[in-house]
Design a protein around this motif. Structure first.
Motif, PDB file in Angstrom:
ATOM      1  N   UNK A   1       0.598  -1.319  -0.037  1.00 53.33           N
ATOM      2  CA  UNK A   1      -0.075  -0.068   0.016  1.00 53.33           C
ATOM      3  C   UNK A   1       0.811   1.190   0.050  1.00 53.33           C
ATOM      4  N   UNK A   2       0.412   2.542  -0.586  1.00 55.59           N
ATOM      5  CA  UNK A   2       1.104   3.479  -0.319  1.00 55.59           C
ATOM      6  C   UNK A   2       1.387   4.166   1.045  1.00 55.59           C
ATOM      7  N   UNK A   3       0.754   3.650   2.138  1.00 53.66           N
ATOM      8  CA  UNK A   3       1.018   3.927   3.336  1.00 53.66           C
ATOM      9  C   UNK A   3       1.966   2.847   4.020  1.00 53.66           C
ATOM     10  N   UNK A   4       2.346   2.091   3.332  1.00 51.16           N
ATOM     11  CA  UNK A   4       3.158   1.034   3.902  1.00 51.16           C
ATOM     12  C   UNK A   4       4.336   1.397   4.650  1.00 51.16           C
ATOM     13  N   UNK A   5       5.174   2.428   4.151  1.00 48.85           N
ATOM     14  CA  UNK A   5       6.206   2.837   4.562  1.00 48.85           C
ATOM     15  C   UNK A   5       6.170   3.540   6.045  1.00 48.85           C
ATOM     16  N   UNK A   6       4.821   4.394   5.868  1.00 46.12           N
ATOM     17  CA  UNK A   6       4.318   4.980   7.296  1.00 46.12           C
ATOM     18  C   UNK A   6       4.299   4.043   8.194  1.00 46.12           C
ATOM     19  N   UNK A   7       3.744   2.683   8.005  1.00 46.60           N
ATOM     20  CA  UNK A   7       3.399   1.796   9.045  1.00 46.60           C
ATOM     21  C   UNK A   7       4.733   1.236   9.482  1.00 46.60           C
ATOM     22  N   UNK A   8       5.675   1.066   8.800  1.00 44.19           N
ATOM     23  CA  UNK A   8       6.772   0.301   9.052  1.00 44.19           C
ATOM     24  C   UNK A   8       8.222   0.997   9.065  1.00 44.19           C
TER      25      UNK A   8
END
Length: 263
Positions: free
Chosen positions: A102-109
């Motif tokens: 997802x485009x938010x994956x880096x925010x999560x990880x």
């Protein structure tokens, strides 16, 4: 063709020398963990947008737009379920949702984990809730066009201005442009920028700095920020990998991650 594949798979499964169900339990960390994963999957896949159907045949821009819709619904569902960050159920939820990136994956990880690992108590108390609530969306900007992830070769500079207690971040050459960070191209509002620290003209090593990239209301790049997408790649196309140039961008002293070093 599909029916022939199914017959072949069924035939091989029948010939297996182990219990398939026991293997599922082992792969998921035990019987209870497996049951929890199936419960979460049932909840997630009731949502049509989260089923990942036909996504592999979409053009890159449509794939990104669909991934944004998936990310939005995933965040809404996570809040509806009132899952606790860091719990086994929460981790299982995001693993299921992120079967396609997802485009938010880096925010999560990478962004979120780096805040936890590199920020001091005050920084974690301020920045982590913003990222977890998706009031900001972060990415991790280390890789450079001329150096990949070779830390000792990075050229991005952060010079400390003692009179204003600010760091001045700059990418002085084409080779110092940040290149390839996920979520940077179109999605991220903030980045953890990896740069060489200079104090009174003397280099003090590699450090992390939080830099706001885009206006939180208009999503337009802020002054001194040159940011955009690098376009389609061979994989991970739901994520908008991007480039970043910085031209004398000032950030407060507190935006340097200070768990292990402080100015």
């Amino acid at each position: 063709m599909a029916s022939q594949q199914s017959r072949l798979l069924d035939k091989e499964r029948q010939r297996s020398s182990f219990d398939v169900q026991e293997l599922k339990y082992y792969a998921n960390g035990g019987e209870e963990a497996h049951k929890m994963a199936k419960e979460i999957e049932a909840i997630v896949y009731r949502e049509p947008i989260l089923r990942n159907e036909d996504v592999h045949f979409l053009p890159q821009e449509k794939l990104y737009q669909t991934a944004l819709q998936r990310a939005k619904r995933a965040v809404e569902l996570f809040r509806d379920l009132k899952l606790e960050w860091g719990s086994e159920k929460a981790n299982c939820f995001w693993r299921t949702v992120e079967s396609e990136s997802l485009p938010i994956s880096l925010n999560l990880h990478m962004f979120g984990h780096a805040l936890q690992a590199q920020g001091n108590d005050e920084q974690r108390a301020y920045w982590v809730p913003l990222a977890r609530d998706f009031r900001i969306i972060g990415c991790y900007a280390q890789t450079e066009l001329g150096h990949g992830s070779f830390l000792r070769g990075l050229e991005t500079r952060a010079e400390y201005d003692q009179t204003t207690e600010e760091f001045i971040l700059d990418t002085p050459a084409l080779t110092s442009m940040k290149w390839w960070p996920g979520s940077l191209g179109k999605t991220a509002t903030h980045a953890l920028v990896i740069a060489r620290l200079f104090l009174a003209g003397r280099e003090r090593g590699i450090h992390m700095f939080i830099v706001q990239l885009r206006d939180l209301d208009t999503h337009e790049p802020l002054p001194g920020i040159n940011v955009g997408s690098i376009g389609p790649r061979l994989g991970y196309n739901p994520v908008d990998n991007g480039f970043l140039g910085l031209k004398k961008v000032r950030v407060p002293r507190d935006n340097m991650m200070m768990r292990y070093a402080e100015v």
